[in-house]
Design a protein around this motif. Structure first.
Motif, PDB file in Angstrom:
ATOM      1  N   THR A 116       0.840  -1.198   0.000  1.00 13.58           N
ATOM      2  CA  THR A 116       0.000   0.000   0.000  1.00 13.58           C
ATOM      3  C   THR A 116       0.874   1.247   0.000  1.00 13.58           C
ATOM      4  OG1 THR A 116      -0.098  -0.009   2.420  1.00 13.58           O
ATOM      5  CG2 THR A 116      -1.888  -1.129   1.248  1.00 13.58           C
ATOM      6  N   ASP A 117       0.268   2.387  -0.376  1.00 14.30           N
ATOM      7  CA  ASP A 117       0.974   3.657  -0.304  1.00 14.30           C
ATOM      8  C   ASP A 117       0.724   4.294   1.064  1.00 14.30           C
ATOM      9  OD1 ASP A 117      -1.570   4.789  -0.355  1.00 14.30           O
ATOM     10  OD2 ASP A 117      -1.464   5.376  -2.461  1.00 14.30           O
ATOM     11  N   ALA A 118       1.215   5.514   1.257  1.00 13.33           N
ATOM     12  CA  ALA A 118       1.105   6.183   2.555  1.00 13.33           C
ATOM     13  C   ALA A 118      -0.348   6.431   2.961  1.00 13.33           C
ATOM     14  CB  ALA A 118       1.872   7.506   2.520  1.00 13.33           C
ATOM     15  N   GLN A 119      -1.246   6.499   1.984  1.00 13.26           N
ATOM     16  CA  GLN A 119      -2.666   6.736   2.260  1.00 13.26           C
ATOM     17  C   GLN A 119      -3.458   5.444   2.465  1.00 13.26           C
ATOM     18  OE1 GLN A 119      -1.041   8.499  -0.411  1.00 13.26           O
ATOM     19  NE2 GLN A 119      -0.666   9.981   1.249  1.00 13.26           N
ATOM     20  N   GLY A 120      -2.781   4.317   2.368  1.00 15.83           N
ATOM     21  CA  GLY A 120      -3.461   3.039   2.574  1.00 15.83           C
ATOM     22  C   GLY A 120      -4.074   2.437   1.334  1.00 15.83           C
ATOM     23  N   ASN A 121      -3.821   3.069   0.174  1.00 20.58           N
ATOM     24  CA  ASN A 121      -4.322   2.509  -1.075  1.00 20.58           C
ATOM     25  C   ASN A 121      -3.417   1.370  -1.543  1.00 20.58           C
ATOM     26  OD1 ASN A 121      -6.524   4.401  -1.542  1.00 20.58           O
ATOM     27  ND2 ASN A 121      -4.917   5.922  -1.923  1.00 20.58           N
ATOM     28  N   SER A 297      -8.680  -1.804  -0.479  1.00 20.00           N
ATOM     29  CA  SER A 297      -8.928  -0.368  -0.542  1.00 20.00           C
ATOM     30  C   SER A 297      -9.842  -0.049  -1.725  1.00 20.00           C
ATOM     31  CB  SER A 297      -7.609   0.403  -0.661  1.00 20.00           C
ATOM     32  OG  SER A 297      -6.856  -0.049  -1.780  1.00 20.00           O
ATOM     33  N   ASN A 299      -9.531   1.767  -4.362  1.00 21.04           N
ATOM     34  CA  ASN A 299      -9.001   1.704  -5.729  1.00 21.04           C
ATOM     35  C   ASN A 299      -8.979   0.280  -6.272  1.00 21.04           C
ATOM     36  OD1 ASN A 299      -6.804   1.106  -3.906  1.00 21.04           O
ATOM     37  ND2 ASN A 299      -5.374   1.411  -5.593  1.00 21.04           N
TER      38      ASN A 299
END
Length: 314
Positions: A116-121, A297, A299
């Motif tokens: 995941t990225d920093a935003q949780g996606n 998430s 996306n």
């Protein structure tokens, strides 16, 4: 492909070796594993031990493993396949499945298979299914793999493979139990000459307990009241009734267990047959309840490759 196989999801490497050895002694000849289960080495070790003991020959075993979602690019199919072959160390693979139609960021970090990225996606990428399938076909042509198929694909995605393939999928592996029967998808595959194998045929009691704790009104499939008179009539357990119902639908079952008593029980389902009326009564229990649902998430849920979107009913 034997109708009953040993599933190995969530079993450790050592547990898997012991379970595979016990299963082979009981008469199992179909073992299901995956790159993502982190127990391919244990599966291979158990098979090799039984070959060394003279209990079986390699050709007696039907072994399934899977291409992970972190390797769904043409150049990485071979990478994942070679790792699986090395871990199993039994020569060839009988059935190699694309584990998912949805691709996650290619990574060598096997401790983080859902990055995941920093935003949780979740970090996903568009998959060129045609190009990936061509590499799967090359694996068959090389002799390293005997047959190929897909897992967790919907009808639209399977049809795309059929329309863009030289070697058609031999098998679809999906979640399948009395509360999630996937009738339309099963019928579609059978109409195309594609066999269907069902994981979670006993519903995964642990995951169902989590769903119940989260507030969902669910009943463990093994506690389904409809099964009680059948258990008495046939002198069989709930698990045996459930597995028998699946194989009478021409669905291959791969219940997971490392308990020798349950493993033997899961195999002992060929000495009775449910009537047409009993089959129909169980078919009425469908709730379209998917138990094996990961907390993806937004996306992921909106990706064109996500197999269970609103525009893909089956």
């Amino acid at each position: 492909m034997p109708l009953v196989g040993l599933g190995t999801l969530h079993a450790t490497d050592d547990e898997t070796t012991a379970a595979v050895e016990a299963a082979i002694d009981m008469g199992y000849r179909h073992i299901d594993t995956a790159y993502l289960y982190f127990n391919e080495a244990g599966v291979g070790r158990g098979i090799r031990n039984k070959i060394a003991q003279g209990v079986i020959k390699r050709e007696d075993i039907f072994l399934t493993t899977k291409l992970p979602h972190t390797h769904l690019t043409p150049e990485r199919v071979h990478v994942a396949l070679e790792k699986s072959l090395a871990r199993l160390d039994i020569g060839y693979i009988d059935l190699y499945l694309m584990h998912s139609p949805l691709g996650f960021l290619p990574t060598e970090d096997e401790t983080n298979l859902y990055p995941t990225d920093a935003q949780g996606n979740h970090l996903i990428h568009d998959v060129d299914h045609k190009a990936v399938w061509r590499e799967m076909e090359k694996a068959v042509e090389s002799g390293k793999v005997r047959s190929i198929g897909v897992s967790n694909f919907n009808r639209r995605q399977i049809q795309f493979i059929l329309d863009n393939s030289t070697i058609k999928p031999a098998n679809l592996q999906i979640e399948c139990h009395i509360y999630y029967q996937q009738k339309e998808l099963v019928n579609y595959c059978h109409s195309k000459g594609i066999s269907v194998s069902g994981y979670g045929p006993l519903g995964n009691p642990g995951l169902m307990a989590k769903l119940k704790a989260a507030g969902k009104q669910v009943t463990n499939v093994l506690d389904e009241p409809t099964l009680q008179p059948l258990m008495k009539k046939y002198n069989k357990s709930a698990a045996q009734i459930l597995l028998r119902w699946e194989i009478q639908r021409d669905i291959i079952v791969i219940p997971k267990s490392t308990n020798p008593k349950r493993m033997q029980e899961n195999l002992d389902i060929f000495d009775f047959k449910l009537t047409a009326e009993e089959m129909d009564n169980i078919a009425k229990l469908d709730q379209k309840l998917r138990v094996y649902a990961l907390p993806f998430s937004k996306n992921v849920l909106e990706s064109k490759d996500f197999p269970w979107g609103p525009n893909d009913p089956y």
